[in-house]
Design a protein around this motif. Structure first.
Motif, short mmCIF file in Angstrom:
data_model
loop_
_atom_site.label_atom_id
_atom_site.label_comp_id
_atom_site.label_asym_id
_atom_site.label_seq_id
_atom_site.Cartn_x
_atom_site.Cartn_y
_atom_site.Cartn_z
N ALA A 102 0.72 -1.12 -0.03
CA ALA A 102 -0.02 0.08 0.05
C ALA A 102 0.89 1.27 0.03
CB ALA A 102 -0.95 -0.03 1.23
N LEU A 103 1.91 1.37 0.66
CA LEU A 103 2.72 2.40 0.93
C LEU A 103 3.42 2.62 -0.40
CD1 LEU A 103 4.20 2.00 4.52
CD2 LEU A 103 2.79 3.98 3.56
N THR A 104 3.79 1.50 -1.14
CA THR A 104 4.48 1.50 -2.48
C THR A 104 3.70 2.02 -3.48
OG1 THR A 104 5.69 -0.34 -1.89
CG2 THR A 104 5.61 0.08 -4.23
N CYS A 105 2.29 1.83 -3.48
CA CYS A 105 1.34 2.28 -4.41
C CYS A 105 1.14 3.89 -4.28
CB CYS A 105 0.05 1.62 -4.27
SG CYS A 105 0.07 0.07 -4.79
N VAL A 106 1.06 4.26 -2.71
CA VAL A 106 0.87 5.55 -2.70
C VAL A 106 1.91 6.51 -2.93
CG1 VAL A 106 0.70 7.16 -0.59
CG2 VAL A 106 -0.75 5.20 -0.54
N PHE A 107 3.04 6.25 -2.68
CA PHE A 107 4.52 6.76 -3.11
C PHE A 107 4.63 7.02 -4.38
CE2 PHE A 107 5.94 5.96 1.41
CZ PHE A 107 5.59 7.38 1.75
N SER A 108 4.37 5.75 -5.10
CA SER A 108 4.13 5.67 -6.66
C SER A 108 3.39 6.53 -7.21
CB SER A 108 4.22 4.11 -7.21
OG SER A 108 5.20 3.30 -6.62
N ALA A 109 2.24 6.63 -7.01
CA ALA A 109 1.05 7.57 -7.42
C ALA A 109 1.53 8.81 -7.19
CB ALA A 109 -0.06 7.12 -6.80
N PHE A 110 1.99 9.19 -6.07
CA PHE A 110 2.52 10.71 -5.87
C PHE A 110 3.60 11.13 -6.73
CE2 PHE A 110 5.36 13.53 -3.67
CZ PHE A 110 4.63 14.68 -3.52
N PHE A 111 4.69 10.33 -6.83
CA PHE A 111 5.79 10.67 -7.63
C PHE A 111 5.53 10.73 -9.19
CE2 PHE A 111 8.20 9.68 -4.12
CZ PHE A 111 8.88 10.95 -3.73
N PHE A 112 4.51 9.86 -9.53
CA PHE A 112 4.04 9.91 -11.08
C PHE A 112 3.07 11.12 -11.24
CE2 PHE A 112 0.60 9.01 -14.10
CZ PHE A 112 1.50 8.54 -15.15
N GLU A 113 2.27 11.38 -10.33
CA GLU A 113 1.40 12.66 -10.54
C GLU A 113 2.13 13.78 -10.60
OE1 GLU A 113 -0.63 16.31 -9.47
OE2 GLU A 113 0.50 15.16 -8.08
N ARG A 114 3.35 13.98 -9.69
CA ARG A 114 4.25 15.22 -9.47
C ARG A 114 4.94 15.26 -11.24
NH1 ARG A 114 4.28 20.17 -8.46
NH2 ARG A 114 6.35 20.68 -7.86
N THR A 115 5.33 14.23 -11.62
CA THR A 115 6.41 13.96 -12.79
C THR A 115 5.18 14.46 -13.97
OG1 THR A 115 7.90 12.49 -11.66
CG2 THR A 115 7.67 12.68 -14.07
N ASP A 168 2.53 16.18 -13.88
CA ASP A 168 2.09 17.48 -13.92
C ASP A 168 3.20 18.57 -14.48
OD1 ASP A 168 0.28 19.71 -13.44
OD2 ASP A 168 1.49 19.97 -11.22
N LEU A 169 4.49 18.10 -14.09
CA LEU A 169 5.61 19.12 -14.33
C LEU A 169 5.61 19.06 -15.84
CD1 LEU A 169 7.91 18.50 -11.50
CD2 LEU A 169 6.66 20.60 -12.13
N ALA A 170 5.59 17.71 -16.51
CA ALA A 170 5.73 17.49 -17.86
C ALA A 170 4.64 18.06 -18.73
CB ALA A 170 6.01 15.93 -18.12
#
Length: 58
Positions: A19-32, A34-36
């Motif tokens: 679950a933590l892996t999914c949350v952190f992966s989603a956060f970093f994917f969303e941030r990346t 959004d910036l792109a």
């Protein structure tokens, strides 16, 4: 095969770490993503944005 086993044992074997892996992966994917998307939008609309033309109107 040992790399896959070590990733599985580290991140996916327990539900809490999965679950933590999914949350952190989603956060970093969303941030990346959004910036792109912002960079792509600014590149496509270069010269039309307020930051580019505000000197003409002030």
């Amino acid at each position: 095969m040992s790399l896959a086993n070590s990733i599985y044992n580290t991140l996916f074997k327990r539900t809490s770490t999965f679950a933590l892996t999914c949350v952190f992966s989603a956060f970093f994917f969303e941030r990346t993503f959004d910036l792109a998307a912002d960079k792509l939008f600014e590149k496509y609309n270069e010269g039309k944005l307020w930051k580019d033309i505000k000197d003409k109107y002030q």
